[in-house]
Write a protein that holds these residues in place. Structure first.
Motif, PDB file in Angstrom:
ATOM      1  N   ILE A 168      10.383 -40.775  48.046  1.00 30.97           N
ATOM      2  CA  ILE A 168       9.471 -39.625  48.031  1.00 30.97           C
ATOM      3  C   ILE A 168       7.999 -40.070  48.131  1.00 30.97           C
ATOM      4  CG2 ILE A 168      11.023 -37.975  46.911  1.00 30.97           C
ATOM      5  CD1 ILE A 168       9.535 -38.459  44.288  1.00 30.97           C
TER       6      ILE A 168
ATOM      7  N   ASN B 253      24.232 -37.520  46.451  1.00 31.68           N
ATOM      8  CA  ASN B 253      22.833 -37.964  46.526  1.00 31.68           C
ATOM      9  C   ASN B 253      22.763 -39.352  45.890  1.00 31.68           C
ATOM     10  OD1 ASN B 253      20.049 -37.287  47.136  1.00 31.68           O
ATOM     11  ND2 ASN B 253      19.710 -37.210  44.919  1.00 31.68           N
TER      12      ASN B 253
ATOM     13  N   THR C  71      19.151 -40.862  42.802  1.00 33.55           N
ATOM     14  CA  THR C  71      18.825 -39.598  42.128  1.00 33.55           C
ATOM     15  C   THR C  71      17.801 -39.823  41.022  1.00 33.55           C
ATOM     16  OG1 THR C  71      20.958 -38.641  42.656  1.00 33.55           O
ATOM     17  CG2 THR C  71      19.835 -37.727  40.755  1.00 33.55           C
ATOM     18  N   PHE C  72      16.816 -38.935  40.978  1.00 37.79           N
ATOM     19  CA  PHE C  72      15.742 -39.037  39.985  1.00 37.79           C
ATOM     20  C   PHE C  72      16.067 -38.268  38.706  1.00 37.79           C
ATOM     21  CE2 PHE C  72      13.129 -40.198  43.592  1.00 37.79           C
ATOM     22  CZ  PHE C  72      12.121 -40.980  43.049  1.00 37.79           C
TER      23      PHE C  72
ATOM     24  N   PHE D 155      13.355 -36.846  35.872  1.00 39.02           N
ATOM     25  CA  PHE D 155      11.890 -36.770  35.807  1.00 39.02           C
ATOM     26  C   PHE D 155      11.380 -36.675  34.370  1.00 39.02           C
ATOM     27  CE2 PHE D 155      13.240 -35.137  39.886  1.00 39.02           C
ATOM     28  CZ  PHE D 155      12.355 -35.725  40.770  1.00 39.02           C
TER      29      PHE D 155
ATOM     30  N   ASP E 254       8.884 -34.804  33.408  1.00 40.21           N
ATOM     31  CA  ASP E 254       8.579 -33.410  33.051  1.00 40.21           C
ATOM     32  C   ASP E 254       9.768 -32.492  33.327  1.00 40.21           C
ATOM     33  OD1 ASP E 254       8.659 -33.347  35.758  1.00 40.21           O
ATOM     34  OD2 ASP E 254       6.569 -32.860  36.082  1.00 40.21           O
TER      35      ASP E 254
ATOM     36  N   ALA F 102      11.263 -31.154  35.593  1.00 39.27           N
ATOM     37  CA  ALA F 102      11.275 -30.509  36.914  1.00 39.27           C
ATOM     38  C   ALA F 102      12.384 -29.466  37.036  1.00 39.27           C
ATOM     39  CB  ALA F 102      11.379 -31.557  38.025  1.00 39.27           C
TER      40      ALA F 102
ATOM     41  N   VAL G 238      21.186 -28.114  43.155  1.00 37.62           N
ATOM     42  CA  VAL G 238      21.304 -29.349  43.940  1.00 37.62           C
ATOM     43  C   VAL G 238      22.655 -29.446  44.653  1.00 37.62           C
ATOM     44  CG1 VAL G 238      19.661 -30.572  42.510  1.00 37.62           C
ATOM     45  CG2 VAL G 238      22.076 -30.688  41.920  1.00 37.62           C
TER      46      VAL G 238
ATOM     47  N   ALA H 248      21.399 -34.311  37.469  1.00 35.63           N
ATOM     48  CA  ALA H 248      21.560 -35.597  38.153  1.00 35.63           C
ATOM     49  C   ALA H 248      23.041 -35.982  38.237  1.00 35.63           C
ATOM     50  CB  ALA H 248      20.761 -36.679  37.422  1.00 35.63           C
TER      51      ALA H 248
END
Lengths: 257, 287
Positions: free
Chosen positions: A51, A71, A74-75, A77, A79, A81, A95, A143
């Motif tokens: 990203i 995916n 995979t993140f 985060f 915060d 998100a 997702v 995730a």
């Protein structure tokens, strides 16, 4: 899945944030990245996750991907998100919506994530109705729903209180025991790194270069035991010594500027 | 009271002299005074009604006592009678219908166009680079000044009024929409990209709902602009409509009928505001 970072450099206009990073993450390894503020930890994670486009160098992945992985990288985060207008289950389902899955599989993945993270009773709640810890659990469930091969965690516990941090670290450990997912874990917190990581990468002050890669010999599952404490204290001291020196030099440079 | 605290001032330990030998003041045991809760706003729902009733009473009194000529300031009771007369002879509905139709068509055209352009400017850098200077140049023009031009282009009939309202609504909608898109948290878009959501899904699932509060706030402003413009346009060239009705009443010195028309305009504004509030409550219940 393995991650291979080679000669990675990143600049924001005239400001060099990362400089010549070479790093390899083995399959199933957890690598914690620590360093002073502004040293490019999150940028490194962003580049690894595709990203942020690097200025120079390359990031490659190779190796096994779990069945049903939607995916691979995979993140999770800092915060969370989460979409505030979607319920917990719809945040997880988000997702999955663009993948060609049957309604039953989509439901099964969402339900598994909800149950595994203890969110089943809160599936109809909006994010604003949840505590910080619960919100991060939604982020983790989201995730897990895509069955990742590699997790990129950007200070996932830094917005949480100490008690919730402890509980979520246990959740992460359980997750890694089951899934053996490779993970790049950015943190400011040495205790998190010592509890979760196989190796710790210490970045220098900006421009971020690898100052040292420290291996934690003690197996993860024994790190809470009294016999492990001497070794962990020694590693902690070494990491703190490296971090402190970099942070002090960064402060001095800011003061001079 | 917990056991650990003294039950009364007399049970407190004696005050010790300050450390370090500095001479200080001894405070006798006393309750801590409440010093305020930070200017907390309290709800007084009755106050608005009372103020409204008081205003009407003063206005009625001023007229009845002969302090103001009924020709220039008719009492509220006369305005009420004029409004009842408008309902009875059908002129209220005839004029209201004409104004509402113009607002609806002009507002919908201006809003659709404005949202389309606003979205393009919010999402595409080139559209923004082209659009921002144009919007900045056209936005300050008083749109009613363009009515004569629109009359030349579209004739004296309805299209020139639709164009005036639509043009007036278009620019604030563009600004509200692209500002609303700017305010969608970028971390949510990055999250969606990191999970591989396609462009259309990001737009539909994140950008549009995230921008909705700003877009709806824009609707409030454009609805007021549409109301102002419809009245102005009807005053310049229309047979029916609340604006034409108010102008005609003024020309005939029927101030009670004129004020009844103004009251209808005020109620129209209130009704539009209420519809938008309901829409916000329904669509933005997550806030």
């Amino acid at each position: 899945m393995r991650l291979l970072v080679s000669e990675l450099t990143h600049r924001y206009e005239d400001l060099t944030v990362l400089d010549g990073i070479d790093l390899t993450l083995a399959e199933g390894e957890i690598l914690a990245v620590i360093g002073p503020s502004g040293c490019g930890k999150s940028t490194l994670l962003g580049i690894a996750g595709g990203i942020v486009a690097p200025t120079a160098g390359s990031v490659r992945v190779e190796g096994a991907v779990p069945d049903g992985c939607l995916n691979p990288i995979t993140f999770i985060f800092q915060d969370f998100a989460l979409l505030p207008w979607r319920t917990v289950e719809d945040n997880i389902a988000l997702v999955l919506e663009h993948h060609r899955l049957s309604a039953a599989e989509r439901r099964e993945r969402t339900e598994t994530g909800l149950r595994r993270m203890g969110l089943w009773d809160f599936r109809k709640a909006l994010p604003k109705q949840l505590s910080g810890g619960m919100r991060q659990r939604v982020g983790i469930a989201r995730a897990l729903a895509v069955r990742p091969a590699m997790l990129l965690l950007d200070e996932p516990l830094s917005a949480l209180d100490a008690q919730t941090r402890e509980l979520l670290m246990d959740d992460f450990l359980g997750l890694w025991r089951r899934e053996k997912t490779t993970a790049l874990y950015v943190t400011h917190n040495l205790d998190e790194a010592l509890r979760l990581a196989d190796r710790v990468c210490v970045l220098s002050r900006r421009p971020g270069r690898i100052r040292e890669l420290v291996t934690i010999e003690e197996p993860r599952e024994r790190r809470q035991e009294p016999s492990a404490q001497a070794h962990l204290a020694e590693v902690r001291e070494r990491l703190w010594h490296l971090m402190k020196a970099e942070a002090q030099m960064a402060d001095r440079e800011i003061a001079r500027a | 009271m917990p056991d650990s605290l003294p039950a009364s001032p007399s049970a407190m330990p004696p005050a010790r002299p300050p450390a370090g030998g500095a001479a200080g003041r001894t405070v006798a045991a006393q309750p801590v005074r409440f010093r305020g809760g930070g200017f907390t706003v309290k709800r007084h729902g009755w106050a608005a009604l009372a103020a409204f009733a008081a205003l009407l009473a003063v206005w009625e009194g001023v007229s009845r006592l002969g302090l103001a000529s009924p020709l220039f300031l008719p009492p509220p009771s006369a305005v009420g009678r004029a409004l009842a007369g408008m309902v009875a002879d059908g002129s209220l509905w005839l004029n209201l219908k004409a104004s509402l139709a113009r607002i609806a068509v002009g507002w919908v055209l201006g809003t659709l166009g404005g949202m389309l352009v606003g979205f393009a400017m919010g999402i595409f850098s080139t559209a923004r680079a082209v659009g921002v200077p144009l919007v900045s140049a056209f936005f300050p023009i008083p749109k009613i000044a363009l009515l004569p031009l629109f009359i030349l282009w579209f004739g004296i009939g309805e299209p020139s009024k639709f164009a005036t309202i639509g043009f007036g609504v278009f620019f604030p909608t563009v600004i509200a929409t692209y500002s609303a898109i700017d305010s969608v948290p970028r971390n949510l878009i990055r999250m969606a990209q990191s999970f591989g959501l396609p462009w259309g899904a990001i737009l539909r699932s994140i950008v549009l709902p995230g921008a909705l509060p700003g877009i709806l706030a824009g609707f409030r402003i454009t609805a007021s602009i549409a109301l102002i413009l419809v009245v102005a346009a009807e005053m310049i060239g229309a047979e029916y409509g609340i604006g034409a009705f108010v102008l005609m009443a003024g020309n005939l010195m029927q101030t009670d009928t004129l004020l009844a028309g103004v009251l209808v305009l005020s109620l129209m504004g209130l009704a539009i505001g209420t519809v938008l509030s309901l829409l916000e409550r329904r669509l933005l219940n997550w806030r």
